[in-house]
Design an enzyme around this catalytic site. Sequence first.
Site, PDB file in Angstrom:
ATOM      1  N   GLY A  15       0.827  -1.193   0.101  1.00 37.72           N
ATOM      2  CA  GLY A  15       0.015  -0.069   0.065  1.00 37.72           C
ATOM      3  C   GLY A  15       0.659   1.427  -0.156  1.00 37.72           C
ATOM      4  CB  SER A  16       4.500   2.317  -0.724  1.00 39.09           C
ATOM      5  OG  SER A  16       4.594   1.962  -2.208  1.00 39.09           O
ATOM      6  CG  ASN A  17       2.002   3.119  -5.896  1.00 42.27           C
ATOM      7  OD1 ASN A  17       2.600   4.195  -6.330  1.00 42.27           O
ATOM      8  ND2 ASN A  17       2.739   2.145  -5.735  1.00 42.27           N
ATOM      9  NE  ARG A  68     -10.754 -13.249 -14.233  1.00 39.96           N
ATOM     10  CZ  ARG A  68      -9.614 -13.166 -13.606  1.00 39.96           C
ATOM     11  NH1 ARG A  68      -9.343 -12.396 -12.900  1.00 39.96           N
ATOM     12  NH2 ARG A  68      -8.835 -14.369 -13.451  1.00 39.96           N
ATOM     13  CG  MET A  93      -1.095  -8.554  -6.479  1.00 41.27           C
ATOM     14  SD  MET A  93       0.121  -7.923  -7.751  1.00 41.27           S
ATOM     15  CE  MET A  93       0.808  -9.603  -8.163  1.00 41.27           C
ATOM     16  CG  ASN A 110      -2.681  -1.169 -13.058  1.00 36.77           C
ATOM     17  OD1 ASN A 110      -2.607  -1.507 -11.866  1.00 36.77           O
ATOM     18  ND2 ASN A 110      -1.784  -1.836 -13.738  1.00 36.77           N
ATOM     19  CG  HIS A 112       3.216  -2.500 -15.079  1.00 40.91           C
ATOM     20  ND1 HIS A 112       2.994  -3.619 -14.565  1.00 40.91           N
ATOM     21  CD2 HIS A 112       4.235  -2.882 -15.815  1.00 40.91           C
ATOM     22  CE1 HIS A 112       3.584  -4.696 -14.929  1.00 40.91           C
ATOM     23  NE2 HIS A 112       4.696  -3.954 -15.830  1.00 40.91           N
ATOM     24  CD  GLU A 177       5.908   1.846  -8.461  1.00 36.09           C
ATOM     25  OE1 GLU A 177       4.729   1.731  -7.982  1.00 36.09           O
ATOM     26  OE2 GLU A 177       6.600   1.044  -8.625  1.00 36.09           O
TER      27      GLU A 177
HETATM   28  C1  GRF Z   1       4.120  -1.346  -7.303  1.00 37.71           C
HETATM   29  O1  GRF Z   1       5.375  -1.527  -7.742  1.00 37.71           O
HETATM   30  C2  GRF Z   1       3.112  -1.232  -8.312  1.00 37.71           C
HETATM   31  O2  GRF Z   1       3.678  -0.225  -9.468  1.00 37.71           O
HETATM   32  C3  GRF Z   1       2.587  -2.545  -8.851  1.00 37.71           C
HETATM   33  O3  GRF Z   1       2.660  -3.087  -7.459  1.00 37.71           O
HETATM   34  C4  GRF Z   1       3.462  -2.539  -6.487  1.00 37.71           C
HETATM   35  C5  GRF Z   1       2.765  -2.112  -5.557  1.00 37.71           C
HETATM   36  O4  GRF Z   1       3.253  -1.666  -4.365  1.00 37.71           O
HETATM   37  N1  GRF Z   1       1.675  -2.675  -9.512  1.00 37.71           N
HETATM   38  P1  GRF Z   1       2.463  -0.923  -3.301  1.00 37.71           P
HETATM   39  O5  GRF Z   1       1.453  -1.876  -2.726  1.00 37.71           O
HETATM   40  O6  GRF Z   1       1.739   0.219  -3.787  1.00 37.71           O
HETATM   41  O7  GRF Z   1       3.319  -0.356  -2.294  1.00 37.71           O
END
Ligand code: GRF
Length: 204
Positions: A15-17, A68, A93, A110, A112, A177
Site C-alpha cells: 500500500g505505498s502507492n 471473476r 493482484m 493502474n 505498473h 511511482e
Molecule cells: C508497485 O510496484 C506497483 O507499481 C505494482 O505493485 C506494486 C505495489 O506496491 N503494480 P504498493 O503496494 O503500492 O507499495
Amino acid sequence: MPKNGRLAVLISGRGSNLRSLVNAAREGALDAGVSVVISNREDAPGLAYARQAGIEALCLDHRTWPSRDDYDRALALELWRRDIGMVCLAGFMRRVGPPLLEAFPDAVLNIHPSLLPSFPGLEAQRQAIAHGVTISGVTVHLVTTNLDDGPIVVQRAVPVLEGDTAETLAARILPEEHRAYPEAVARMLSGQWVVEGRRVVRRP
Ligand code: GRF
C-alpha cells in the site's frame, strides 16, 4: 471520465502507492480524497494503514465469489454505493473485467513498474534487468480488459545501472511511482483530456 474526486484505491499488499495518494490529497496537491480502500486480502498491510488513517477499508476476498465477473460486480456495487468517481488499482493482484470497467468508463487507473508496453505482467523489474534495458520506470494507464495495456496517462523514467538487481531497481522506481500516481489522478480529474485511439491527449 471520472465523475468526481471520490477515489477508491484497490490493493492486495503493502500500500505505498495508496499512501502517496492519501498524502497528496491531504496535502491539497490533489482535489480529491481517498473515500474507500478495498483489498482482496485481509492481511494486506495497506488495509491496516488505511484503518489507522481513518479511511474506510474493506476486504472483499475474491475466493468468496464463484466467478471473476461476479467478483467484479460486487466491487462495482460497493463503489457505486459510495458514489466513487475514480478507481485506482495500486498493487491489486487481480485482473479486472467488463463489469467493473463498464461501470467506470475511462475512470479506472493502474500503476505498473515499467515503461509499458515493455514488460507487462509480473516481476516487471526482473524482466527489465533480464532484457538488458538501460532505462526503465513507471507507467500509470487507463485500465482495459487487456493486461497492463490501456492508454498511458503518465510515465516517469529511471536509469537501470550495472549491478542492479530486481530489488535495487524496484527501490529506484518506487519514489517515481509515488510521484506519478498523484500526477496521473490530477490529470484525469482536470478533465482536460480525451482518449484518441491509444493516446490520452490534451483536449483541444
Ligand atoms: C508497485 O510496484 C506497483 O507499481 C505494482 O505493485 C506494486 C505495489 O506496491 N503494480 P504498493 O503496494 O503500492 O507499495
